[in-house]
Design a protein around this motif. Structure first.
Motif, PDB file in Angstrom:
ATOM      1  N   MET A 101       0.830  -1.203   0.000  1.00  0.00           N
ATOM      2  CA  MET A 101       0.000   0.000   0.000  1.00  0.00           C
ATOM      3  C   MET A 101       0.866   1.255   0.000  1.00  0.00           C
ATOM      4  SD  MET A 101      -2.769  -1.369   2.818  1.00  0.00           S
ATOM      5  CE  MET A 101      -3.485   0.204   3.187  1.00  0.00           C
ATOM      6  N   ILE A 102       1.943   1.238   0.763  1.00  0.00           N
ATOM      7  CA  ILE A 102       2.847   2.393   0.843  1.00  0.00           C
ATOM      8  C   ILE A 102       3.551   2.595  -0.499  1.00  0.00           C
ATOM      9  CG2 ILE A 102       4.886   3.322   1.997  1.00  0.00           C
ATOM     10  CD1 ILE A 102       2.274   3.253   3.708  1.00  0.00           C
ATOM     11  N   LYS A 103       3.958   1.508  -1.160  1.00  0.00           N
ATOM     12  CA  LYS A 103       4.598   1.616  -2.478  1.00  0.00           C
ATOM     13  C   LYS A 103       3.653   2.273  -3.486  1.00  0.00           C
ATOM     14  CE  LYS A 103       7.747  -2.338  -2.401  1.00  0.00           C
ATOM     15  NZ  LYS A 103       8.033  -3.615  -3.084  1.00  0.00           N
ATOM     16  N   ALA A 104       2.357   1.924  -3.422  1.00  0.00           N
ATOM     17  CA  ALA A 104       1.377   2.536  -4.327  1.00  0.00           C
ATOM     18  C   ALA A 104       1.290   4.040  -4.068  1.00  0.00           C
ATOM     19  CB  ALA A 104       0.013   1.876  -4.145  1.00  0.00           C
ATOM     20  N   ARG A 105       1.354   4.432  -2.814  1.00  0.00           N
ATOM     21  CA  ARG A 105       1.314   5.863  -2.485  1.00  0.00           C
ATOM     22  C   ARG A 105       2.578   6.572  -2.968  1.00  0.00           C
ATOM     23  NH1 ARG A 105      -0.292   8.597   3.267  1.00  0.00           N
ATOM     24  NH2 ARG A 105      -0.025  10.742   2.570  1.00  0.00           N
ATOM     25  N   ILE A 106       3.734   5.930  -2.811  1.00  0.00           N
ATOM     26  CA  ILE A 106       4.996   6.503  -3.302  1.00  0.00           C
ATOM     27  C   ILE A 106       4.932   6.686  -4.815  1.00  0.00           C
ATOM     28  CG2 ILE A 106       7.461   6.019  -3.658  1.00  0.00           C
ATOM     29  CD1 ILE A 106       7.409   4.621  -0.892  1.00  0.00           C
ATOM     30  N   LEU A 107       4.421   5.682  -5.520  1.00  0.00           N
ATOM     31  CA  LEU A 107       4.294   5.765  -6.974  1.00  0.00           C
ATOM     32  C   LEU A 107       3.410   6.949  -7.365  1.00  0.00           C
ATOM     33  CD1 LEU A 107       4.973   4.452  -9.717  1.00  0.00           C
ATOM     34  CD2 LEU A 107       2.917   3.053  -9.428  1.00  0.00           C
ATOM     35  N   ALA A 108       2.315   7.152  -6.640  1.00  0.00           N
ATOM     36  CA  ALA A 108       1.402   8.259  -6.935  1.00  0.00           C
ATOM     37  C   ALA A 108       2.041   9.618  -6.651  1.00  0.00           C
ATOM     38  CB  ALA A 108       0.123   8.103  -6.120  1.00  0.00           C
ATOM     39  N   GLU A 109       2.924   9.686  -5.655  1.00  0.00           N
ATOM     40  CA  GLU A 109       3.539  10.951  -5.265  1.00  0.00           C
ATOM     41  C   GLU A 109       4.949  11.141  -5.830  1.00  0.00           C
ATOM     42  OE1 GLU A 109       3.215  11.884  -1.108  1.00  0.00           O
ATOM     43  OE2 GLU A 109       1.188  11.063  -1.000  1.00  0.00           O
ATOM     44  N   TRP A 110       5.368  10.258  -6.744  1.00  0.00           N
ATOM     45  CA  TRP A 110       6.723  10.322  -7.309  1.00  0.00           C
ATOM     46  C   TRP A 110       6.920  11.660  -8.020  1.00  0.00           C
ATOM     47  CZ3 TRP A 110      10.375   6.714  -6.360  1.00  0.00           C
ATOM     48  CH2 TRP A 110      11.591   6.851  -7.019  1.00  0.00           C
ATOM     49  N   PRO A 111       8.027  12.364  -7.735  1.00  0.00           N
ATOM     50  CA  PRO A 111       8.281  13.656  -8.401  1.00  0.00           C
ATOM     51  C   PRO A 111       8.383  13.490  -9.920  1.00  0.00           C
ATOM     52  CG  PRO A 111       9.808  13.290  -6.572  1.00  0.00           C
ATOM     53  CD  PRO A 111       9.067  12.010  -6.774  1.00  0.00           C
ATOM     54  N   LYS A 112       7.722  14.373 -10.642  1.00  0.00           N
ATOM     55  CA  LYS A 112       7.658  14.282 -12.106  1.00  0.00           C
ATOM     56  C   LYS A 112       8.961  14.708 -12.785  1.00  0.00           C
ATOM     57  CE  LYS A 112       3.394  13.118 -11.735  1.00  0.00           C
ATOM     58  NZ  LYS A 112       3.205  11.780 -11.281  1.00  0.00           N
ATOM     59  N   ASP A 113       9.846  15.419 -12.056  1.00  0.00           N
ATOM     60  CA  ASP A 113      11.070  15.940 -12.668  1.00  0.00           C
ATOM     61  C   ASP A 113      12.252  14.969 -12.608  1.00  0.00           C
ATOM     62  OD1 ASP A 113      11.333  16.104  -9.914  1.00  0.00           O
ATOM     63  OD2 ASP A 113      12.426  17.998  -9.951  1.00  0.00           O
ATOM     64  N   LYS A 114      12.046  13.740 -12.181  1.00  0.00           N
ATOM     65  CA  LYS A 114      13.131  12.755 -12.053  1.00  0.00           C
ATOM     66  C   LYS A 114      13.372  12.037 -13.375  1.00  0.00           C
ATOM     67  CE  LYS A 114      13.595  13.471  -7.682  1.00  0.00           C
ATOM     68  NZ  LYS A 114      14.637  14.340  -7.263  1.00  0.00           N
ATOM     69  N   ASN A 115      14.632  11.688 -13.627  1.00  0.00           N
ATOM     70  CA  ASN A 115      14.991  10.927 -14.828  1.00  0.00           C
ATOM     71  C   ASN A 115      14.562   9.472 -14.706  1.00  0.00           C
ATOM     72  OD1 ASN A 115      16.180  13.138 -16.058  1.00  0.00           O
ATOM     73  ND2 ASN A 115      18.206  12.680 -15.258  1.00  0.00           N
ATOM     74  N   VAL A 116      14.671   8.918 -13.506  1.00  0.00           N
ATOM     75  CA  VAL A 116      14.286   7.529 -13.263  1.00  0.00           C
ATOM     76  C   VAL A 116      12.911   7.546 -12.590  1.00  0.00           C
ATOM     77  CG1 VAL A 116      14.867   5.409 -12.049  1.00  0.00           C
ATOM     78  CG2 VAL A 116      16.690   6.825 -12.996  1.00  0.00           C
ATOM     79  N   VAL A 117      11.935   6.968 -13.271  1.00  0.00           N
ATOM     80  CA  VAL A 117      10.567   6.958 -12.757  1.00  0.00           C
ATOM     81  C   VAL A 117      10.045   5.522 -12.797  1.00  0.00           C
ATOM     82  CG1 VAL A 117       8.226   7.826 -13.111  1.00  0.00           C
ATOM     83  CG2 VAL A 117      10.178   9.290 -13.625  1.00  0.00           C
ATOM     84  N   PRO A 118       9.572   5.002 -11.664  1.00  0.00           N
ATOM     85  CA  PRO A 118       8.989   3.655 -11.695  1.00  0.00           C
ATOM     86  C   PRO A 118       7.671   3.681 -12.456  1.00  0.00           C
ATOM     87  CG  PRO A 118       8.667   4.664  -9.545  1.00  0.00           C
ATOM     88  CD  PRO A 118       9.515   5.605 -10.337  1.00  0.00           C
ATOM     89  N   LYS A 119       7.405   2.613 -13.205  1.00  0.00           N
ATOM     90  CA  LYS A 119       6.170   2.549 -13.991  1.00  0.00           C
ATOM     91  C   LYS A 119       5.061   1.822 -13.234  1.00  0.00           C
ATOM     92  CE  LYS A 119       8.408   2.896 -18.499  1.00  0.00           C
ATOM     93  NZ  LYS A 119       9.408   3.770 -18.001  1.00  0.00           N
TER      94      LYS A 119
END
Length: 127
Positions: free
Chosen positions: A41-59
């Protein structure tokens, strides 16, 4: 006393403040989480709040690994089960590290345009 989290009233005793340190040293959070929230559940929240300006983004959620006290946390564990009572500061946030690791099946099938396997740009030096 209780805290409102996502529309739910959670007793403050059952919550932890957690911040998530990304690979480049920036943080997501601190986020107040219920001790009964699972790592998934926490990973899903991290994915939703992931900064958009990062080069590496989890899908997807499975691309994210959470590390606490040197251990990779399993999705089925609760945050309460993952915390280490030693070293916690009263009123302080727990820091967990976030690593993005794309699924193995995807990276095995990736090839460059000329048919050669994709090369890594990483290098390590031991002094």
């Amino acid at each position: 006393m209780s805290v409102r989290v996502g529309g739910d009233q959670i007793p403050e005793v059952d919550t932890l403040e957690v911040k998530f340190r990304l690979f480049d040293g920036t943080d997501i959070g601190p986020i107040r989480c219920s001790t009964t929230s699972t790592v998934g559940m926490i990973k899903a929240r991290i994915l939703a709040e992931w900064p958009k300006d990062k080069n590496v983004v989890p899908k997807v959620v499975s691309d994210i690994k959470l590390i606490s006290a040197g251990k990779i946390l399993e999705n089925s564990l609760t945050i309460g089960q993952c915390r280490q009572p030693l070293g916690e500061l009263p009123g302080g946030a727990i820091t967990m590290h976030v690593v993005v690791q794309p699924s193995l099946a995807k990276s095995k099938t990736e090839k460059s345009a000329d048919g050669m396997p994709k090369k890594s740009n990483c290098s390590c030096s031991i002094l």
